[in-house]
Design a protein around this motif. Sequence first.
Motif, PDB file in Angstrom:
ATOM      1  N   ILE A 122     -28.371 -19.760 -19.975  1.00 20.20           N
ATOM      2  CA  ILE A 122     -28.727 -21.166 -19.727  1.00 20.20           C
ATOM      3  C   ILE A 122     -27.521 -21.932 -19.194  1.00 20.20           C
ATOM      4  O   ILE A 122     -27.615 -22.692 -18.224  1.00 20.20           O
ATOM      5  CB  ILE A 122     -29.272 -21.820 -21.012  1.00 20.20           C
ATOM      6  N   ALA A 123     -26.361 -21.682 -19.803  1.00 20.47           N
ATOM      7  CA  ALA A 123     -25.151 -22.392 -19.366  1.00 20.47           C
ATOM      8  C   ALA A 123     -24.845 -22.070 -17.910  1.00 20.47           C
ATOM      9  O   ALA A 123     -24.551 -22.968 -17.102  1.00 20.47           O
ATOM     10  CB  ALA A 123     -23.977 -22.016 -20.263  1.00 20.47           C
ATOM     11  N   ALA A 124     -24.950 -20.777 -17.545  1.00 24.45           N
ATOM     12  CA  ALA A 124     -24.640 -20.382 -16.163  1.00 24.45           C
ATOM     13  C   ALA A 124     -25.614 -21.039 -15.197  1.00 24.45           C
ATOM     14  O   ALA A 124     -25.220 -21.573 -14.145  1.00 24.45           O
ATOM     15  CB  ALA A 124     -24.721 -18.861 -16.036  1.00 24.45           C
ATOM     16  N   SER A 125     -26.889 -21.045 -15.552  1.00 28.58           N
ATOM     17  CA  SER A 125     -27.906 -21.618 -14.677  1.00 28.58           C
ATOM     18  C   SER A 125     -27.702 -23.131 -14.529  1.00 28.58           C
ATOM     19  O   SER A 125     -27.808 -23.688 -13.430  1.00 28.58           O
ATOM     20  CB  SER A 125     -29.281 -21.311 -15.242  1.00 28.58           C
ATOM     21  N   MET A 126     -27.365 -23.775 -15.657  1.00 27.77           N
ATOM     22  CA  MET A 126     -27.188 -25.228 -15.590  1.00 27.77           C
ATOM     23  C   MET A 126     -25.943 -25.598 -14.794  1.00 27.77           C
ATOM     24  O   MET A 126     -25.896 -26.639 -14.150  1.00 27.77           O
ATOM     25  CB  MET A 126     -27.149 -25.832 -16.989  1.00 27.77           C
ATOM     26  N   LEU A 127     -24.960 -24.711 -14.817  1.00 32.43           N
ATOM     27  CA  LEU A 127     -23.765 -24.954 -14.016  1.00 32.43           C
ATOM     28  C   LEU A 127     -24.132 -24.988 -12.521  1.00 32.43           C
ATOM     29  O   LEU A 127     -23.708 -25.870 -11.773  1.00 32.43           O
ATOM     30  CB  LEU A 127     -22.748 -23.844 -14.293  1.00 32.43           C
ATOM     31  N   LEU A 128     -24.961 -24.017 -12.124  1.00 30.12           N
ATOM     32  CA  LEU A 128     -25.399 -23.995 -10.722  1.00 30.12           C
ATOM     33  C   LEU A 128     -26.269 -25.212 -10.406  1.00 30.12           C
ATOM     34  O   LEU A 128     -26.197 -25.787  -9.325  1.00 30.12           O
ATOM     35  CB  LEU A 128     -26.162 -22.706 -10.420  1.00 30.12           C
ATOM     36  N   SER A 129     -27.107 -25.615 -11.360  1.00 30.60           N
ATOM     37  CA  SER A 129     -27.916 -26.828 -11.185  1.00 30.60           C
ATOM     38  C   SER A 129     -27.028 -28.028 -10.943  1.00 30.60           C
ATOM     39  O   SER A 129     -27.295 -28.853 -10.078  1.00 30.60           O
ATOM     40  CB  SER A 129     -28.720 -27.115 -12.448  1.00 30.60           C
ATOM     41  N   GLY A 130     -25.965 -28.096 -11.752  1.00 31.53           N
ATOM     42  CA  GLY A 130     -25.034 -29.210 -11.601  1.00 31.53           C
ATOM     43  C   GLY A 130     -24.423 -29.216 -10.210  1.00 31.53           C
ATOM     44  O   GLY A 130     -24.280 -30.265  -9.580  1.00 31.53           O
ATOM     45  N   LEU A 131     -24.144 -28.018  -9.706  1.00 27.86           N
ATOM     46  CA  LEU A 131     -23.590 -27.895  -8.358  1.00 27.86           C
ATOM     47  C   LEU A 131     -24.593 -28.407  -7.325  1.00 27.86           C
ATOM     48  O   LEU A 131     -24.246 -29.169  -6.413  1.00 27.86           O
ATOM     49  CB  LEU A 131     -23.283 -26.407  -8.116  1.00 27.86           C
ATOM     50  N   HIS A 132     -25.844 -27.989  -7.508  1.00 25.34           N
ATOM     51  CA  HIS A 132     -26.903 -28.434  -6.594  1.00 25.34           C
ATOM     52  C   HIS A 132     -27.050 -29.961  -6.667  1.00 25.34           C
ATOM     53  O   HIS A 132     -27.197 -30.626  -5.640  1.00 25.34           O
ATOM     54  CB  HIS A 132     -28.219 -27.752  -6.984  1.00 25.34           C
ATOM     55  N   GLY A 133     -26.987 -30.487  -7.897  1.00 20.59           N
ATOM     56  CA  GLY A 133     -27.094 -31.936  -8.066  1.00 20.59           C
ATOM     57  C   GLY A 133     -25.934 -32.660  -7.407  1.00 20.59           C
ATOM     58  O   GLY A 133     -26.122 -33.660  -6.703  1.00 20.59           O
ATOM     59  N   LEU A 134     -24.755 -32.126  -7.613  1.00 22.68           N
ATOM     60  CA  LEU A 134     -23.571 -32.742  -7.026  1.00 22.68           C
ATOM     61  C   LEU A 134     -23.696 -32.795  -5.500  1.00 22.68           C
ATOM     62  O   LEU A 134     -23.456 -33.820  -4.868  1.00 22.68           O
ATOM     63  CB  LEU A 134     -22.337 -31.916  -7.427  1.00 22.68           C
ATOM     64  N   ALA A 135     -24.104 -31.653  -4.936  1.00 24.26           N
ATOM     65  CA  ALA A 135     -24.206 -31.570  -3.474  1.00 24.26           C
ATOM     66  C   ALA A 135     -25.320 -32.467  -2.952  1.00 24.26           C
ATOM     67  O   ALA A 135     -25.140 -33.192  -1.973  1.00 24.26           O
ATOM     68  CB  ALA A 135     -24.448 -30.127  -3.046  1.00 24.26           C
ATOM     69  N   SER A 136     -26.490 -32.443  -3.609  1.00 21.23           N
ATOM     70  CA  SER A 136     -27.638 -33.103  -2.992  1.00 21.23           C
ATOM     71  C   SER A 136     -27.893 -34.509  -3.528  1.00 21.23           C
ATOM     72  O   SER A 136     -28.512 -35.309  -2.839  1.00 21.23           O
ATOM     73  CB  SER A 136     -28.891 -32.235  -3.142  1.00 21.23           C
ATOM     74  N   ILE A 137     -27.410 -34.831  -4.724  1.00 20.53           N
ATOM     75  CA  ILE A 137     -27.626 -36.188  -5.232  1.00 20.53           C
ATOM     76  C   ILE A 137     -26.379 -37.037  -4.992  1.00 20.53           C
ATOM     77  O   ILE A 137     -26.428 -38.064  -4.317  1.00 20.53           O
ATOM     78  CB  ILE A 137     -27.977 -36.185  -6.734  1.00 20.53           C
ATOM     79  N   THR A 138     -25.244 -36.559  -5.521  1.00 17.16           N
ATOM     80  CA  THR A 138     -24.025 -37.363  -5.402  1.00 17.16           C
ATOM     81  C   THR A 138     -23.536 -37.437  -3.956  1.00 17.16           C
ATOM     82  O   THR A 138     -23.279 -38.509  -3.430  1.00 17.16           O
ATOM     83  CB  THR A 138     -22.916 -36.776  -6.292  1.00 17.16           C
ATOM     84  N   PHE A 139     -23.445 -36.251  -3.301  1.00 16.47           N
ATOM     85  CA  PHE A 139     -22.896 -36.255  -1.948  1.00 16.47           C
ATOM     86  C   PHE A 139     -23.972 -36.295  -0.877  1.00 16.47           C
ATOM     87  O   PHE A 139     -23.687 -36.216   0.315  1.00 16.47           O
ATOM     88  CB  PHE A 139     -21.973 -35.058  -1.748  1.00 16.47           C
ATOM     89  N   ARG A 140     -25.229 -36.389  -1.277  1.00 14.24           N
ATOM     90  CA  ARG A 140     -26.350 -36.562  -0.353  1.00 14.24           C
ATOM     91  C   ARG A 140     -26.394 -35.484   0.724  1.00 14.24           C
ATOM     92  O   ARG A 140     -26.683 -35.741   1.887  1.00 14.24           O
ATOM     93  CB  ARG A 140     -26.285 -37.938   0.315  1.00 14.24           C
ATOM     94  N   GLY A 141     -26.063 -34.263   0.304  1.00 19.51           N
ATOM     95  CA  GLY A 141     -26.082 -33.169   1.264  1.00 19.51           C
ATOM     96  C   GLY A 141     -27.496 -32.668   1.492  1.00 19.51           C
ATOM     97  O   GLY A 141     -28.447 -33.153   0.883  1.00 19.51           O
ATOM     98  N   ASN A 142     -27.618 -31.677   2.353  1.00 19.55           N
ATOM     99  CA  ASN A 142     -28.913 -31.089   2.636  1.00 19.55           C
ATOM    100  C   ASN A 142     -29.319 -30.175   1.488  1.00 19.55           C
ATOM    101  O   ASN A 142     -28.602 -29.249   1.121  1.00 19.55           O
ATOM    102  CB  ASN A 142     -28.837 -30.311   3.943  1.00 19.55           C
ATOM    103  N   GLN A 143     -30.493 -30.431   0.920  1.00 21.04           N
ATOM    104  CA  GLN A 143     -30.915 -29.718  -0.282  1.00 21.04           C
ATOM    105  C   GLN A 143     -31.233 -28.253  -0.005  1.00 21.04           C
ATOM    106  O   GLN A 143     -31.033 -27.398  -0.856  1.00 21.04           O
ATOM    107  CB  GLN A 143     -32.120 -30.431  -0.901  1.00 21.04           C
ATOM    108  N   LEU A 144     -31.731 -27.968   1.195  1.00 23.61           N
ATOM    109  CA  LEU A 144     -32.050 -26.579   1.520  1.00 23.61           C
ATOM    110  C   LEU A 144     -30.769 -25.760   1.639  1.00 23.61           C
ATOM    111  O   LEU A 144     -30.668 -24.649   1.132  1.00 23.61           O
ATOM    112  CB  LEU A 144     -32.846 -26.506   2.822  1.00 23.61           C
TER     113      LEU A 144
END
Lengths: 509, 321
Positions: free
Chosen positions: B69-91
Amino acid sequence: MTAPAIELKGISKSFGPVQANKDISIRVAPGTIHGIIGENGAGKSTLMSILYGFYKADKGEIWINGNRTEIPDSQAAIAAGIGMVFQHFKLVENFTVLENIVLGAEDGGLLMPSLSKARKILKELAAEYELHVDPDKRIDEIGVGMQQRVEILKALYRQADILILDEPTGVLTPPEADQLFRILDRLRAEGKTIILITHKLREIMDATDTVSVMRRGQMTATVKTSETSPEHLAELMVGRKVLLRVDKVPAKPGKPIVEIEQLRVVDEAGVERLKGIDLTLRAGEIMGIAGVAGNGQSELLEVLGGMRSGEGVIRLNGVDLPLQGAGSDARARRAAHVAHVPEDRQSEGLIMGFHAWENVAFGYHHAPEYQKGLLMDNAVLRADTEAKMAKFDVRPPDPWLEAKSFSGGNQQKIVVAREIERNPELLLIGQPTRGVDIGAIEFIHKQIVALRDQGKAILLVSVELEEILSLADRVAVMFDGRIMGERAVDETDEKELGLMMAGVAGEVA
Amino acid sequence: MDFITLIQVLDSTVRLATPLLLACLAGLYSERAGIFDIGLEGKMLMAAFFSAAVASVTGNVWLGLLAGIAASMLLSGLHGLASITFRGNQLISGVAINFLAAGLTVLIAQDWFKQGGRTPSLLTEGRFGPLTFPFADSVRDVPMFGPIYSELLSGHSILVYLAFLAVPATWWILYRTRFGLRLRAVGENPAAVDTAGVSVIGLRFAAVAICGLLCGIAGAYLATALQAGFVKDMTAGRGFIALAALIFAKWRPWQAMGACLLFGLLQAVALRFQNIELGSVTIPVQVMDALPYILTVVILAGFVGKAIPPRSGGEPYVKER
């Protein structure tokens, strides 16, 4: 004396090098309707966004009811009793009215108690302000007038005492707008303070007690509405005298140029958008198409411009134009001398990231004078662009600037120059002055009238009834894919047209 | 096909549908909040590896689950950082996560365990064992009811029951709570949420975190319940099939369960009937193995009808000027 409901002191805000608000101070008395008028880009919306916590001012103070208040976000604005009705509604389309009203103002973690409480309060508000809506209808099932009511109710549900409305009548029919102003009167009578942002002089004169004028980020004047006139306000807005009426001689209609018979259009979703249109456009006449957005005007322009296929007959100078398959596309229409200024210049009229000279070529890039062997003669094209920019007073007159770097008015001048300078038989022009400042409106209107006086046919589609009444010679009103009636402009008035726009059939003229 | 075979196929349907269902619900939370996530696959894979690795080293499957769970949530956080905080392309962010997980898991596995990019096989205490329902053994021989109760319903790992309980829980959260209302709203029109004084960024990060949690459980289930240890690319496209199921279900929880059971059934049938003799022709095993994937394409292309995703899905939220 009671403290002002809102007092702004020395508000300034910059976006990079652009100063959107310069040292703005304003006092709004409680229980009044205060208008803020100004051209697009004058800084009205920025100022209101600061008041609603969307932006933080670089400098200045906000005082609400005599107390200095910090508004860092929307939450704080709501807590301070400020409600905002945006120009583009902030509603969740597939939620019910009730869910939209509750969103963000729920009472606890569970939804049911909040919803039943809201249902009760909604009933009380409806009785108090005559704001009736069906709480269980979904937003995409109700009309824009109703949606606007939901926005107002959202603010009242959050116990707003100060209501800001940004261009509230842009999407309404004249009867709907009148109804809105009755509601605002009622709210004022109950002690609410209302700020009305608009660029329509008539609304300011009709509805407000006080009016503030903004120009280029500054507040140029605040006057009592009863002590001013539309001409004076227009002058304050633009900074020079402007002609509010279009200066034109009576039309001399000639032979029919375009004859449209039983024109039908079915869109991609299978919905019939045009349900049998009959219309004749004459040489030397401007035909205005009035109507609330979404009643088939766009489809009419698109099928005439070759962007959409249809059924029926369109004859141009006696020759049938193909409406489907080969020869029905935009290039064929241009070859037949039909020019088209599309309704949405940013998505259909221009490519925003391309240079002005590239944009001037679009649609006419096959023209022989732009060719040099197999290549395009860009030097000729750029020279041509410079000539058009000079003639149409595009500022700055630099062909190398990207389209997005021009103001709305100058973008529109580029599109209009491209189309009119081809000397078309028929000019299709949609929303020619949407998002265009008063100075440029005056210029674009003059060009359209000049084309008319050369004996060309013009089809003008606009949701601004005022524009149609001042520019067109005849007007046809569209409702639900049909033409409700046709009038000579000097034989009708806003009231009659407004009824037709709402679907009440006019007598056939 | 006799009754017992049917029960066995359905039993393996449930087990094979579980990781799909967990991943599908994970995607549901994320996409309902307006964050498209094609990185479900990568998150599951990462969770599968770390849960197997930790379970094999510590011998404790629960620690393994937490690590996954921790490993998966870490990647989720990365996805969130890229696509929510930095407004990157989600795909692109999702694709990057898939690549990252595919490479990193094998690399670390080889470095730690030196078994060719896999973890050691897990022994009993390193795996989620079956939960046996009361009286499961005593009613086993009762006709009809017996096999259904003791084979089909009883005897799965706790994560299977968790996955199926997550369906009504998700429905309830989505349609009966304040959080659910706001979550659905932020995927449809974030501006409405923002102007109502609720944080768009906070909501979207919460959704992405739930997505990471569920993907983590899905991955741990693969490596420590369905199988005994991690092998390279063991998710085998399940993250994408879960996405297909999500679209098939039109982003609704009960329908998601139905879709996942359907895809699980296809996989169970393919596993069970490897070489089918049709008269003189033998359908090779590869065709049967490919069948679930082929049917995924067919179903998505032909039977979904018009699936309207959350309206603001895939678009970073920027306050308009």
